[in-house]
Scaffold this motif. Structure first.
Motif, PDB file in Angstrom:
ATOM      1  N   PHE A 121      -2.382 -10.400  -5.400  1.00  0.00           N
ATOM      2  CA  PHE A 121      -2.481  -9.042  -6.204  1.00  0.00           C
ATOM      3  C   PHE A 121      -3.755  -8.376  -5.649  1.00  0.00           C
ATOM      4  O   PHE A 121      -3.905  -7.278  -5.149  1.00  0.00           O
ATOM      5  CB  PHE A 121      -2.403  -9.100  -7.402  1.00  0.00           C
ATOM      6  N   ASN A 122      -4.936  -9.186  -5.845  1.00  0.00           N
ATOM      7  CA  ASN A 122      -6.235  -8.746  -5.732  1.00  0.00           C
ATOM      8  C   ASN A 122      -6.353  -8.291  -4.296  1.00  0.00           C
ATOM      9  O   ASN A 122      -7.307  -7.700  -3.954  1.00  0.00           O
ATOM     10  CB  ASN A 122      -7.382  -9.598  -6.371  1.00  0.00           C
ATOM     11  N   GLU A 123      -5.994  -9.366  -3.302  1.00  0.00           N
ATOM     12  CA  GLU A 123      -6.227  -8.804  -1.991  1.00  0.00           C
ATOM     13  C   GLU A 123      -5.575  -7.770  -1.565  1.00  0.00           C
ATOM     14  O   GLU A 123      -6.039  -6.857  -0.656  1.00  0.00           O
ATOM     15  CB  GLU A 123      -5.449 -10.111  -1.038  1.00  0.00           C
ATOM     16  N   GLY A 124      -4.412  -7.246  -2.275  1.00  0.00           N
ATOM     17  CA  GLY A 124      -3.810  -6.121  -1.881  1.00  0.00           C
ATOM     18  C   GLY A 124      -4.874  -4.760  -2.518  1.00  0.00           C
ATOM     19  O   GLY A 124      -4.767  -3.757  -1.462  1.00  0.00           O
ATOM     20  N   LEU A 150       1.385  -6.936   1.265  1.00  0.00           N
ATOM     21  CA  LEU A 150       0.851  -7.813   0.357  1.00  0.00           C
ATOM     22  C   LEU A 150       1.323  -7.648  -0.994  1.00  0.00           C
ATOM     23  O   LEU A 150       1.950  -8.667  -1.722  1.00  0.00           O
ATOM     24  CB  LEU A 150      -0.840  -7.874   0.040  1.00  0.00           C
ATOM     25  N   PHE A 151       1.563  -6.558  -1.489  1.00  0.00           N
ATOM     26  CA  PHE A 151       2.353  -6.232  -2.792  1.00  0.00           C
ATOM     27  C   PHE A 151       3.830  -6.484  -2.832  1.00  0.00           C
ATOM     28  O   PHE A 151       4.537  -6.964  -3.532  1.00  0.00           O
ATOM     29  CB  PHE A 151       2.286  -4.515  -3.127  1.00  0.00           C
ATOM     30  N   THR A 152       4.373  -6.185  -1.445  1.00  0.00           N
ATOM     31  CA  THR A 152       5.663  -6.493  -1.259  1.00  0.00           C
ATOM     32  C   THR A 152       5.931  -8.183  -1.337  1.00  0.00           C
ATOM     33  O   THR A 152       7.003  -8.361  -1.868  1.00  0.00           O
ATOM     34  CB  THR A 152       6.224  -5.958   0.227  1.00  0.00           C
ATOM     35  N   GLU A 153       5.119  -8.778  -0.590  1.00  0.00           N
ATOM     36  CA  GLU A 153       5.361 -10.164  -0.880  1.00  0.00           C
ATOM     37  C   GLU A 153       5.251 -10.766  -2.295  1.00  0.00           C
ATOM     38  O   GLU A 153       6.001 -11.557  -2.586  1.00  0.00           O
ATOM     39  CB  GLU A 153       4.202 -11.044  -0.054  1.00  0.00           C
ATOM     40  N   LEU A 154       4.428 -10.152  -2.831  1.00  0.00           N
ATOM     41  CA  LEU A 154       4.201 -10.373  -4.468  1.00  0.00           C
ATOM     42  C   LEU A 154       5.365 -10.068  -5.163  1.00  0.00           C
ATOM     43  O   LEU A 154       5.541 -10.664  -6.033  1.00  0.00           O
ATOM     44  CB  LEU A 154       2.677  -9.868  -4.869  1.00  0.00           C
TER      45      LEU A 154
END
Length: 263
Positions: free
Chosen positions: A42-45, A60-64
């Motif tokens: 989340f924070n990387e996004g 990244l958010f899609t992966e999460l």
């Protein structure tokens, strides 16, 4: 082609440039972990958003979301990233999904208001800014953005009320001061019609002569709709009167000075 709206497209485009984009997203301090956790992902996004890499943030958010589909904050943040990519329809889907999951998420209605504004769905934008103001009554930006929407919806009185409240909260806000000054100005009326086609014809004739023209649509006290052909914007009446006389002499037409946005 002359549009029937509060202002022609060039004026509307200028208001879009004035629009205050306050897309709110959530950030959580990164913890030191050996493997990526949902929080770290989340924070990387969020970091990608902060550094101007919205596509990387979307990825990244899609992966999460694949592992946490019910996380409203992730949907909201992906919506912000999609807005930055100009993918407004997809952003709205994420914001509305977040709304379903957590209707009390801070800033969510403001983000939806911004998205609907860029879709030129100003009524929906006004509704969402209203919800945001209910939750954050000190949000001067929400009042300002709602005022812009109301200008474009032919609601000058409501727009002025929003600007007044915005300036109560932020007296030195430059864009609000400029809009307030403009709304107190004057413009030249070259025709008043109950037939829309007649107004379009006159406005088109003036446009062909290089005169910046817009059609103001207003309803009188008898609920009759009028299409008013207007030219220019002037800060004071003397300046407007001077231009009006020049216009009458040069174009051989009837013209009068009127308050901006009013009969």
């Amino acid at each position: 082609m002359v549009s029937i709206s509060y202002h022609t497209w060039p004026m509307e485009k200028r208001y879009i440039n004035w629009f205050m984009i306050v897309l709110l997203f959530f950030a959580v301090p990164v913890q030191c972990l050996q493997a990526k956790s949902p929080q770290e992902l989340f924070n990387e996004g969020v970091e990608e958003l902060k550094t101007g890499e919205p596509q990387a943030a979307v990825d990244l958010f899609t992966e999460l979301i694949m592992t946490e589909p019910g996380n409203a904050k992730v949907h909201k943040n992906r919506g912000v990233a999609l807005m930055k990519l100009g993918k407004v329809d997809l952003a709205i889907q994420d914001f509305e999904r977040a709304l379903t999951l957590n209707p009390d998420l801070p800033g969510l209605y403001s983000n939806l208001g911004a998205a609907w504004y860029y879709k030129q769905a100003y009524e929906k934008a006004v509704i969402n800014y209203g919800y945001e103001i209910e939750r954050e009554p000190e949000s001067y930006v929400s009042y300002f953005n709602r005022a812009l929407c109301r200008v474009l919806l032919n609601q000058p009185k409501l727009a002025m009320a929003d600007i007044a409240r915005c300036l109560e909260l932020k007296p030195d806000f430059p864009k609000a001061l400029e809009l307030q000054k403009e709304m107190k100005g004057f413009e030249i009326q070259t025709g008043a019609f109950m037939n829309q086609n007649n107004a379009v014809e006159m406005a088109g004739m003036l446009e062909q002569k290089g005169i910046d023209t817009h059609i103001l649509t207003l309803e009188d006290h008898q609920k009759k709709t009028w299409y008013l052909v207007r030219v220019g914007h002037f800060a004071d009446s003397k300046e407007a009167e001077k231009f009006c006389k020049q216009l009458i002499n040069r174009e051989k037409i009837t013209a009068i000075v009127r308050p901006w946005g009013k009969f």
